[in-house]
Design a protein around this motif. Structure first.
Motif, PDB file in Angstrom:
ATOM      1  N   GLU A 187       0.823  -1.216   0.000  1.00 56.36           N
ATOM      2  CA  GLU A 187       0.000   0.000   0.000  1.00 56.36           C
ATOM      3  C   GLU A 187       0.851   1.257   0.000  1.00 56.36           C
ATOM      4  O   GLU A 187       0.389   2.327  -0.380  1.00 56.36           O
ATOM      5  N   THR A 188       2.111   1.121   0.458  1.00 55.91           N
ATOM      6  CA  THR A 188       3.009   2.284   0.445  1.00 55.91           C
ATOM      7  C   THR A 188       4.324   1.885  -0.209  1.00 55.91           C
ATOM      8  O   THR A 188       4.657   0.701  -0.281  1.00 55.91           O
ATOM      9  N   TYR A 189       5.035   2.898  -0.680  1.00 55.54           N
ATOM     10  CA  TYR A 189       6.294   2.653  -1.393  1.00 55.54           C
ATOM     11  C   TYR A 189       7.365   3.614  -0.899  1.00 55.54           C
ATOM     12  O   TYR A 189       7.093   4.789  -0.642  1.00 55.54           O
ATOM     13  N   GLU A 190       8.586   3.106  -0.809  1.00 58.42           N
ATOM     14  CA  GLU A 190       9.712   3.953  -0.422  1.00 58.42           C
ATOM     15  C   GLU A 190      10.064   4.951  -1.511  1.00 58.42           C
ATOM     16  O   GLU A 190      10.507   6.065  -1.229  1.00 58.42           O
ATOM     17  N   LEU A 191       9.917   4.494  -2.753  1.00 61.37           N
ATOM     18  CA  LEU A 191      10.411   5.316  -3.862  1.00 61.37           C
ATOM     19  C   LEU A 191       9.536   5.113  -5.091  1.00 61.37           C
ATOM     20  O   LEU A 191       9.159   3.991  -5.426  1.00 61.37           O
ATOM     21  N   THR A 192       9.191   6.223  -5.739  1.00 55.54           N
ATOM     22  CA  THR A 192       8.463   6.171  -7.000  1.00 55.54           C
ATOM     23  C   THR A 192       9.338   6.793  -8.088  1.00 55.54           C
ATOM     24  O   THR A 192       9.811   7.918  -7.931  1.00 55.54           O
ATOM     25  N   ILE A 193       9.560   6.047  -9.136  1.00 52.39           N
ATOM     26  CA  ILE A 193      10.338   6.566 -10.265  1.00 52.39           C
ATOM     27  C   ILE A 193       9.396   6.705 -11.446  1.00 52.39           C
ATOM     28  O   ILE A 193       8.768   5.729 -11.860  1.00 52.39           O
ATOM     29  N   GLY A 235      20.391  10.191  -8.458  1.00 47.29           N
ATOM     30  CA  GLY A 235      19.725  11.467  -8.719  1.00 47.29           C
ATOM     31  C   GLY A 235      18.599  11.240  -9.707  1.00 47.29           C
ATOM     32  O   GLY A 235      17.819  10.292  -9.559  1.00 47.29           O
ATOM     33  N   ASN A 236      18.519  12.053 -10.736  1.00 47.81           N
ATOM     34  CA  ASN A 236      17.430  11.889 -11.701  1.00 47.81           C
ATOM     35  C   ASN A 236      17.838  11.070 -12.927  1.00 47.81           C
ATOM     36  O   ASN A 236      17.278  11.216 -14.014  1.00 47.81           O
ATOM     37  N   ILE A 237      18.845  10.230 -12.722  1.00 48.62           N
ATOM     38  CA  ILE A 237      19.287   9.331 -13.801  1.00 48.62           C
ATOM     39  C   ILE A 237      19.162   7.888 -13.308  1.00 48.62           C
ATOM     40  O   ILE A 237      19.542   7.587 -12.174  1.00 48.62           O
ATOM     41  N   ILE A 238      18.603   7.002 -14.148  1.00 45.44           N
ATOM     42  CA  ILE A 238      18.749   5.579 -13.833  1.00 45.44           C
ATOM     43  C   ILE A 238      19.637   4.938 -14.897  1.00 45.44           C
ATOM     44  O   ILE A 238      19.640   5.350 -16.063  1.00 45.44           O
ATOM     45  N   THR A 239      20.405   3.963 -14.442  1.00 48.42           N
ATOM     46  CA  THR A 239      21.273   3.222 -15.352  1.00 48.42           C
ATOM     47  C   THR A 239      20.780   1.788 -15.413  1.00 48.42           C
ATOM     48  O   THR A 239      20.554   1.160 -14.380  1.00 48.42           O
ATOM     49  N   GLU A 262      22.856   1.611 -20.165  1.00 43.34           N
ATOM     50  CA  GLU A 262      21.908   2.560 -20.742  1.00 43.34           C
ATOM     51  C   GLU A 262      21.529   3.565 -19.664  1.00 43.34           C
ATOM     52  O   GLU A 262      21.271   3.183 -18.525  1.00 43.34           O
ATOM     53  N   THR A 263      21.495   4.844 -19.994  1.00 38.66           N
ATOM     54  CA  THR A 263      21.066   5.838 -19.007  1.00 38.66           C
ATOM     55  C   THR A 263      19.771   6.488 -19.462  1.00 38.66           C
ATOM     56  O   THR A 263      19.548   6.705 -20.661  1.00 38.66           O
ATOM     57  N   ILE A 264      18.903   6.771 -18.483  1.00 42.79           N
ATOM     58  CA  ILE A 264      17.600   7.388 -18.774  1.00 42.79           C
ATOM     59  C   ILE A 264      17.325   8.457 -17.740  1.00 42.79           C
ATOM     60  O   ILE A 264      17.572   8.247 -16.541  1.00 42.79           O
ATOM     61  N   GLU A 265      16.810   9.589 -18.187  1.00 41.41           N
ATOM     62  CA  GLU A 265      16.383  10.626 -17.251  1.00 41.41           C
ATOM     63  C   GLU A 265      15.031  10.255 -16.668  1.00 41.41           C
ATOM     64  O   GLU A 265      14.135   9.839 -17.411  1.00 41.41           O
ATOM     65  N   VAL A 266      14.873  10.422 -15.369  1.00 37.80           N
ATOM     66  CA  VAL A 266      13.613  10.065 -14.712  1.00 37.80           C
ATOM     67  C   VAL A 266      13.240  11.143 -13.696  1.00 37.80           C
ATOM     68  O   VAL A 266      14.019  12.057 -13.437  1.00 37.80           O
ATOM     69  N   GLU A 267      12.033  11.011 -13.134  1.00 41.03           N
ATOM     70  CA  GLU A 267      11.650  11.845 -11.987  1.00 41.03           C
ATOM     71  C   GLU A 267      11.447  10.941 -10.799  1.00 41.03           C
ATOM     72  O   GLU A 267      10.780   9.913 -10.909  1.00 41.03           O
ATOM     73  N   LYS A 268      11.997  11.335  -9.639  1.00 41.78           N
ATOM     74  CA  LYS A 268      11.781  10.540  -8.432  1.00 41.78           C
ATOM     75  C   LYS A 268      10.958  11.358  -7.451  1.00 41.78           C
ATOM     76  O   LYS A 268      10.982  12.588  -7.475  1.00 41.78           O
ATOM     77  N   ASP A 269      10.240  10.678  -6.551  1.00 40.32           N
ATOM     78  CA  ASP A 269       9.424  11.427  -5.599  1.00 40.32           C
ATOM     79  C   ASP A 269      10.186  11.736  -4.308  1.00 40.32           C
ATOM     80  O   ASP A 269       9.659  12.416  -3.438  1.00 40.32           O
ATOM     81  N   ASP A 281      14.553  11.333  -2.277  1.00 45.52           N
ATOM     82  CA  ASP A 281      15.994  11.200  -2.508  1.00 45.52           C
ATOM     83  C   ASP A 281      16.514   9.774  -2.354  1.00 45.52           C
ATOM     84  O   ASP A 281      17.713   9.534  -2.501  1.00 45.52           O
ATOM     85  N   HIS A 282      15.637   8.846  -1.990  1.00 44.41           N
ATOM     86  CA  HIS A 282      16.092   7.466  -1.904  1.00 44.41           C
ATOM     87  C   HIS A 282      16.758   7.036  -3.213  1.00 44.41           C
ATOM     88  O   HIS A 282      16.333   7.454  -4.287  1.00 44.41           O
ATOM     89  N   GLU A 283      17.795   6.199  -3.080  1.00 40.23           N
ATOM     90  CA  GLU A 283      18.368   5.604  -4.293  1.00 40.23           C
ATOM     91  C   GLU A 283      18.073   4.107  -4.252  1.00 40.23           C
ATOM     92  O   GLU A 283      17.822   3.530  -3.191  1.00 40.23           O
ATOM     93  N   ILE A 284      18.077   3.463  -5.421  1.00 40.99           N
ATOM     94  CA  ILE A 284      17.750   2.041  -5.497  1.00 40.99           C
ATOM     95  C   ILE A 284      18.737   1.311  -6.404  1.00 40.99           C
ATOM     96  O   ILE A 284      19.237   1.875  -7.373  1.00 40.99           O
TER      97      ILE A 284
END
Lengths: 373, 373
Positions: free
Chosen positions: A254-260, A292-296, A309-316, A318-321
């Motif tokens: 029902e809850t999430y630590e991180l939303t990308i 940050g706002n990049i996922i690899t 591969e790198t992609i720009e994303v938005e996170k809700d 500062d957690h990293e994953i």
């Protein structure tokens, strides 16, 4: 039995019933199509004991009905013959017992038939209150969930799609226990009784091939051990899977630590490329790492090479994953989504990954991670 | 080696050379593509020892050549990677010995390479006087003869298409000893020496896949043990089959007892339908019987049924014929013909059947009858 019919009319309907026979069946009559010619029209039927298909050509679409009657004839042969005939009037006639003559101006085929009373009795009667749903919505449900079904016969119940109806909510779930697809649809009119059935996915895939037009509705007549689908001039019956479908409602957090949040096409293309350097023997594992706002996205086959591969994303937040998963499962899940943007909902590297349209809760895709970190 | 190139340019040429590798080759370097970057452009090469393909991208089609050099890289991987990259500028660079880096803005692939000196030396130099022929005509020759080639390795010479040139006449023949296809083409300029070579049909089928456009010409450079095809930016080499091709010139009679002229489509449709009631175990036998200006095509599978097709024809005399043949061979032969009407040239039930355009001797199809009467 004797009648005359346009080739294109007959082949259109044979196209439906031919899907109900499997050529591998060792019981000859299950490789056959039954023709039932009544005064109101022609019924065509086939069954392989898993599914049954029936279609109806009204008398108004038949050139001439000379004599009613039943025949049971090899499905593959009658289908191929009618398909290769020119689009003219075809005459079909029982000439002697268990032998029919198919003629057009220049062609004449004699075909041996099976005994009509050997064909299984099919109870395709409807029940009182069907579930009615738009064909387009129904096709979408199957497309968005069927791929997550298990192909392993060791847990037969997981080889089907579970359909639950409570009031006016239809919830469809498929899982192979490594991933799960769940789709929720609102019905136009609520059902009085609760429904909880599991339909073999293989049969639903056959049903998909029968639905040509997206317009109109499909009726689901649900019984204890079978479901009957009705649409256009077609009736299809599928058996239901026995057993209780596992309760999957608690799998989705029902809850999430991180939303990308990420563009669907960007993520799809990156994972599609990264999947080139994965192995099926290694569960097609790829890694996702945020910074940050990049996922690899990365993967490698040691003897061949590696990819990043790198992609720009938005996170809700500062957690990293860092998380690893099957590229094949992720690609299947992404294919089912239709929004421009999607969200990955995460609770750390050993918890399920949820994939969704950020603006809708109708479709939920879940993938279990692979422990590598 | 280091250069930058548009993705669409590189994939167009990789599409050619990928056809030169077989994934089943146990010699790793034969699954590879060789990149030879010179100051004048990029050469791509592949070979499976049966054929070799080379294509050239001129420097003007390359964004930037930083450093010339050679690499040899897994064909399947580089092809799939470049194919899945977006259509932007792709940079390819040898980073350390036997390792390349492929990059675009968001993707970076490291791929292990093979040693360039392990790649076979290919002599793809031309000889002095090639045979020049329109691509369209050449494709047609292959389409009209290749199917008659034997697939049995027991007589290797029959697995190829024989090409004979005398003066300005090119004669191409294929036979599996049950049927024969022969096509004759006039060349624009005569050759001084006589040519008699047999090219593996499998390799010619690969060549067909490389010829996209029908406009323009193809050059055949013929050597003792190989032939080199040149067209557009592509060079393809095929080995020749050893041995003497059988003399087939006497198989085709000079006179016929009976000529039956018939509409190609009528005969094709009738035989196509009749073939439904034939068995491969019974050589797909169908029967043809004339009666005045009507021929009847018939076949049967005793346990299934039988078929009779009638067609109106024109005969050149009052002879009648009863003859049996393989429906599969007849269908292949009819598919190769393009005229509205065709003729069946007959000398009785145990003599070859010749099938031709009545107005042209360029293409001759021969089928041996099956003795049943």
């Amino acid at each position: 039995m004797k009648f005359e019919i346009k080739q294109e009319t007959l082949i259109e309907h044979l196209n439906y019933v031919i899907k109900g026979i499997s050529n591998k069946n060792i019981i000859p009559v299950l490789n056959c199509i039954k023709f039932e010619l009544e005064t109101d029209g022609l019924y065509l039927m086939s069954t392989d004991n898993e599914i049954a298909i029936k279609t109806f050509i009204p008398a108004s679409d038949i050139e001439h009905i000379d004599k009613t009657g039943d025949i049971v004839v090899s499905g593959r042969f009658i289908y191929d013959i009618i398909k290769k005939l020119p689009n003219t009037i075809v005459s079909i006639e029982e000439v002697v017992d268990q032998k029919i003559l198919i003629t057009t101006t220049n062609s004449s085929f004699h075909l041996n038939c099976n005994r009509a009373d050997e064909f299984p009795t099919l109870d395709l009667n409807e029940n009182q209150k069907p579930v009615v749903i738009s064909k387009k919505v129904f096709k979408n449900i199957i497309r968005q969930t069927a791929f997550a079904t298990s192909s392993q016969e060791s847990r037969p119940i997981l080889t089907g799609i579970n359909m639950k109806i409570t009031n006016n909510i239809l919830e469809c779930t498929a899982t192979d226990s490594y991933r799960l697809a769940s789709k929720r649809v609102e019905l136009e009119s609520p059902l009085e009784e609760e429904i909880n059935i599991t339909i073999p996915t293989r049969n639903l895939n056959e049903l998909m091939k029968l639905i040509n037009e997206e317009e109109g509705e499909i009726e689901l007549h649900i019984f204890n051990n079978k479901v009957i689908f009705k649409f256009e001039s077609i009736v299809m019956m599928s058996r239901l899977l026995n057993g209780t479908y596992p309760d999957t409602s608690k799998l989705i957090p029902e809850t999430y630590e991180l939303t990308i949040q990420v563009k669907l096409n960007d993520l799809y293309a990156a994972i599609d490329r990264a999947s080139l350097l994965t192995n099926e023997s290694d569960k097609n594992t790829i890694k996702l790492e945020s910074n940050g706002n990049i996922i690899t996205i990365s993967s490698n086959i040691p003897e061949i090479g590696n990819v990043e591969e790198t992609i720009e994303v938005e996170k809700d937040n500062d957690h990293e994953i860092k998380i690893a998963f099957s590229s094949k499962y992720m690609i299947d899940a992404l294919k089912s989504l239709e929004s421009e943007e999607i969200v990955l909902l995460l609770n750390g590297e050993i918890k399920p990954i949820i994939i969704k349209n950020p603006e809708s809760d109708d479709l939920t895709q879940l993938i279990l991670p692979i422990r590598t970190y």
